[in-house]
Design a protein around this motif. Structure first.
Motif, PDB file in Angstrom:
ATOM      1  N   LEU A   1       0.812  -1.198   0.000  1.00 39.24           N
ATOM      2  CA  LEU A   1       0.000   0.000   0.000  1.00 39.24           C
ATOM      3  C   LEU A   1       0.856   1.262   0.000  1.00 39.24           C
ATOM      4  CD1 LEU A   1      -2.779  -1.073   2.523  1.00 39.24           C
ATOM      5  CD2 LEU A   1      -2.833  -1.182   0.040  1.00 39.24           C
ATOM      6  N   LYS A   2       2.153   1.100   0.120  1.00 36.94           N
ATOM      7  CA  LYS A   2       3.063   2.227   0.144  1.00 36.94           C
ATOM      8  C   LYS A   2       3.000   3.043  -1.146  1.00 36.94           C
ATOM      9  CE  LYS A   2       7.883   3.073   1.303  1.00 36.94           C
ATOM     10  NZ  LYS A   2       9.172   2.461   1.566  1.00 36.94           N
ATOM     11  N   SER A   3       2.702   2.382  -2.260  1.00 39.43           N
ATOM     12  CA  SER A   3       2.663   3.079  -3.546  1.00 39.43           C
ATOM     13  C   SER A   3       1.541   4.110  -3.613  1.00 39.43           C
ATOM     14  CB  SER A   3       2.524   2.082  -4.688  1.00 39.43           C
ATOM     15  OG  SER A   3       1.301   1.377  -4.583  1.00 39.43           O
ATOM     16  N   LEU A   4       0.502   3.953  -2.797  1.00 40.77           N
ATOM     17  CA  LEU A   4      -0.578   4.950  -2.764  1.00 40.77           C
ATOM     18  C   LEU A   4      -0.044   6.318  -2.344  1.00 40.77           C
ATOM     19  CD1 LEU A   4      -3.451   2.882  -1.179  1.00 40.77           C
ATOM     20  CD2 LEU A   4      -3.535   4.021  -3.367  1.00 40.77           C
ATOM     21  N   GLY A   5       0.850   6.334  -1.399  1.00 41.89           N
ATOM     22  CA  GLY A   5       1.452   7.586  -0.960  1.00 41.89           C
ATOM     23  C   GLY A   5       2.529   8.070  -1.898  1.00 41.89           C
ATOM     24  N   GLU A   6       3.331   7.136  -2.419  1.00 46.48           N
ATOM     25  CA  GLU A   6       4.417   7.507  -3.312  1.00 46.48           C
ATOM     26  C   GLU A   6       3.905   8.115  -4.615  1.00 46.48           C
ATOM     27  OE1 GLU A   6       6.533   3.841  -3.724  1.00 46.48           O
ATOM     28  OE2 GLU A   6       7.594   4.098  -1.826  1.00 46.48           O
ATOM     29  N   MET A  10      -3.378   8.986  -2.480  1.00 43.38           N
ATOM     30  CA  MET A  10      -4.119   9.171  -1.233  1.00 43.38           C
ATOM     31  C   MET A  10      -3.179   9.777  -0.201  1.00 43.38           C
ATOM     32  SD  MET A  10      -6.156   6.144   0.619  1.00 43.38           S
ATOM     33  CE  MET A  10      -6.118   6.086   2.374  1.00 43.38           C
ATOM     34  N   THR A  11      -3.574  10.920   0.366  1.00 44.51           N
ATOM     35  CA  THR A  11      -2.738  11.578   1.360  1.00 44.51           C
ATOM     36  C   THR A  11      -3.596  12.173   2.472  1.00 44.51           C
ATOM     37  OG1 THR A  11      -2.800  13.668   0.137  1.00 44.51           O
ATOM     38  CG2 THR A  11      -0.919  12.252  -0.259  1.00 44.51           C
ATOM     39  N   THR A  12      -2.989  12.341   3.621  1.00 42.06           N
ATOM     40  CA  THR A  12      -3.610  13.113   4.692  1.00 42.06           C
ATOM     41  C   THR A  12      -2.733  14.330   4.915  1.00 42.06           C
ATOM     42  OG1 THR A  12      -2.424  11.855   6.370  1.00 42.06           O
ATOM     43  CG2 THR A  12      -4.647  11.132   5.845  1.00 42.06           C
ATOM     44  N   THR A  13      -3.359  15.440   5.190  1.00 44.95           N
ATOM     45  CA  THR A  13      -2.602  16.668   5.384  1.00 44.95           C
ATOM     46  C   THR A  13      -2.082  16.744   6.821  1.00 44.95           C
ATOM     47  OG1 THR A  13      -4.604  17.872   5.986  1.00 44.95           O
ATOM     48  CG2 THR A  13      -3.978  17.901   3.673  1.00 44.95           C
ATOM     49  N   PRO A  14      -0.943  17.409   7.033  1.00 40.15           N
ATOM     50  CA  PRO A  14      -0.413  17.542   8.396  1.00 40.15           C
ATOM     51  C   PRO A  14      -1.198  18.563   9.220  1.00 40.15           C
ATOM     52  CG  PRO A  14       1.014  18.650   6.838  1.00 40.15           C
ATOM     53  CD  PRO A  14      -0.055  17.944   6.038  1.00 40.15           C
ATOM     54  N   ARG A  21     -10.880  19.296  11.907  1.00 42.92           N
ATOM     55  CA  ARG A  21     -10.988  17.922  11.408  1.00 42.92           C
ATOM     56  C   ARG A  21      -9.807  17.561  10.514  1.00 42.92           C
ATOM     57  NH1 ARG A  21     -16.951  18.876   9.123  1.00 42.92           N
ATOM     58  NH2 ARG A  21     -15.701  20.486   8.149  1.00 42.92           N
ATOM     59  N   ARG A  22      -9.424  16.298  10.543  1.00 41.32           N
ATOM     60  CA  ARG A  22      -8.392  15.776   9.645  1.00 41.32           C
ATOM     61  C   ARG A  22      -8.949  15.746   8.219  1.00 41.32           C
ATOM     62  NH1 ARG A  22      -3.397  15.661  11.475  1.00 41.32           N
ATOM     63  NH2 ARG A  22      -3.201  14.656  13.483  1.00 41.32           N
ATOM     64  N   MET A  23      -8.038  15.899   7.244  1.00 41.63           N
ATOM     65  CA  MET A  23      -8.445  15.862   5.842  1.00 41.63           C
ATOM     66  C   MET A  23      -7.737  14.719   5.122  1.00 41.63           C
ATOM     67  SD  MET A  23      -8.686  19.863   4.800  1.00 41.63           S
ATOM     68  CE  MET A  23      -7.067  20.314   5.387  1.00 41.63           C
ATOM     69  N   LEU A  24      -8.515  13.948   4.382  1.00 40.17           N
ATOM     70  CA  LEU A  24      -8.009  12.844   3.575  1.00 40.17           C
ATOM     71  C   LEU A  24      -8.277  13.207   2.121  1.00 40.17           C
ATOM     72  CD1 LEU A  24      -6.876   9.951   3.453  1.00 40.17           C
ATOM     73  CD2 LEU A  24      -9.207   9.133   3.714  1.00 40.17           C
ATOM     74  N   ILE A  25      -7.220  13.269   1.310  1.00 44.58           N
ATOM     75  CA  ILE A  25      -7.346  13.694  -0.081  1.00 44.58           C
ATOM     76  C   ILE A  25      -7.048  12.523  -1.009  1.00 44.58           C
ATOM     77  CG2 ILE A  25      -6.509  15.287  -1.841  1.00 44.58           C
ATOM     78  CD1 ILE A  25      -5.675  17.145   0.491  1.00 44.58           C
ATOM     79  N   VAL A  64     -12.712  14.869   7.040  1.00 44.46           N
ATOM     80  CA  VAL A  64     -13.190  15.362   5.752  1.00 44.46           C
ATOM     81  C   VAL A  64     -12.501  14.576   4.654  1.00 44.46           C
ATOM     82  CG1 VAL A  64     -13.277  17.359   4.224  1.00 44.46           C
ATOM     83  CG2 VAL A  64     -13.528  17.676   6.671  1.00 44.46           C
ATOM     84  N   GLY A  65     -13.271  14.110   3.685  1.00 47.07           N
ATOM     85  CA  GLY A  65     -12.720  13.430   2.516  1.00 47.07           C
ATOM     86  C   GLY A  65     -12.872  14.323   1.303  1.00 47.07           C
ATOM     87  N   ILE A  66     -11.765  14.551   0.593  1.00 45.09           N
ATOM     88  CA  ILE A  66     -11.770  15.383  -0.608  1.00 45.09           C
ATOM     89  C   ILE A  66     -11.378  14.492  -1.779  1.00 45.09           C
ATOM     90  CG2 ILE A  66     -10.751  17.378  -1.761  1.00 45.09           C
ATOM     91  CD1 ILE A  66     -10.189  18.496   1.069  1.00 45.09           C
TER      92      ILE A  66
END
Length: 98
Positions: A1-6, A10-14, A21-25, A64-66
């Motif tokens: 699943l590492k390739s999703l970030g690379e 799919m990312t989460t913002t710091p 709220r946390r954001m998932l993009i 939040v999902g974007i």
């Protein structure tokens, strides 16, 4: 699943949104269906949600999902079945009114 970030699929913002709220993009235009099956995106979503629920602040405020659909093409839609799309949306939209 590492390739999703690379591959920046799919990312989460710091940082958090204005309500804390946390954001998932999701950037589905960066997804290469030949390299990564859609099931892996679904699995990664479940993992991120499980990790997120461990944070007490997220338990109260939620997240939040974007979905960034720029670059989404026919090749992507051929690999995404309606049932998988329904599962992903059902997970992201679940809410309760108190």
């Amino acid at each position: 699943l590492k390739s999703l970030g690379e591959e920046n699929i799919m990312t989460t913002t710091p940082y958090r949104d204005q309500n804390g709220r946390r954001m998932l993009i999701y950037r589905f235009g960066n997804w290469k269906p030949s390299r990564l099956p859609v099931d892996e995106i679904f699995k990664a979503t479940l993992i991120v949600l499980e990790i997120g629920i461990l944070e007490p602040r997220a338990q109260v405020l939620g997240g939040v999902g974007i979905f960034d659909l720029e670059g989404l093409g026919l090749n992507h839609t051929f690999h995404m079945s309606p049932s998988v799309a329904q599962k992903m949306i059902a997970i992201m939209v679940v809410s309760k009114n108190f």
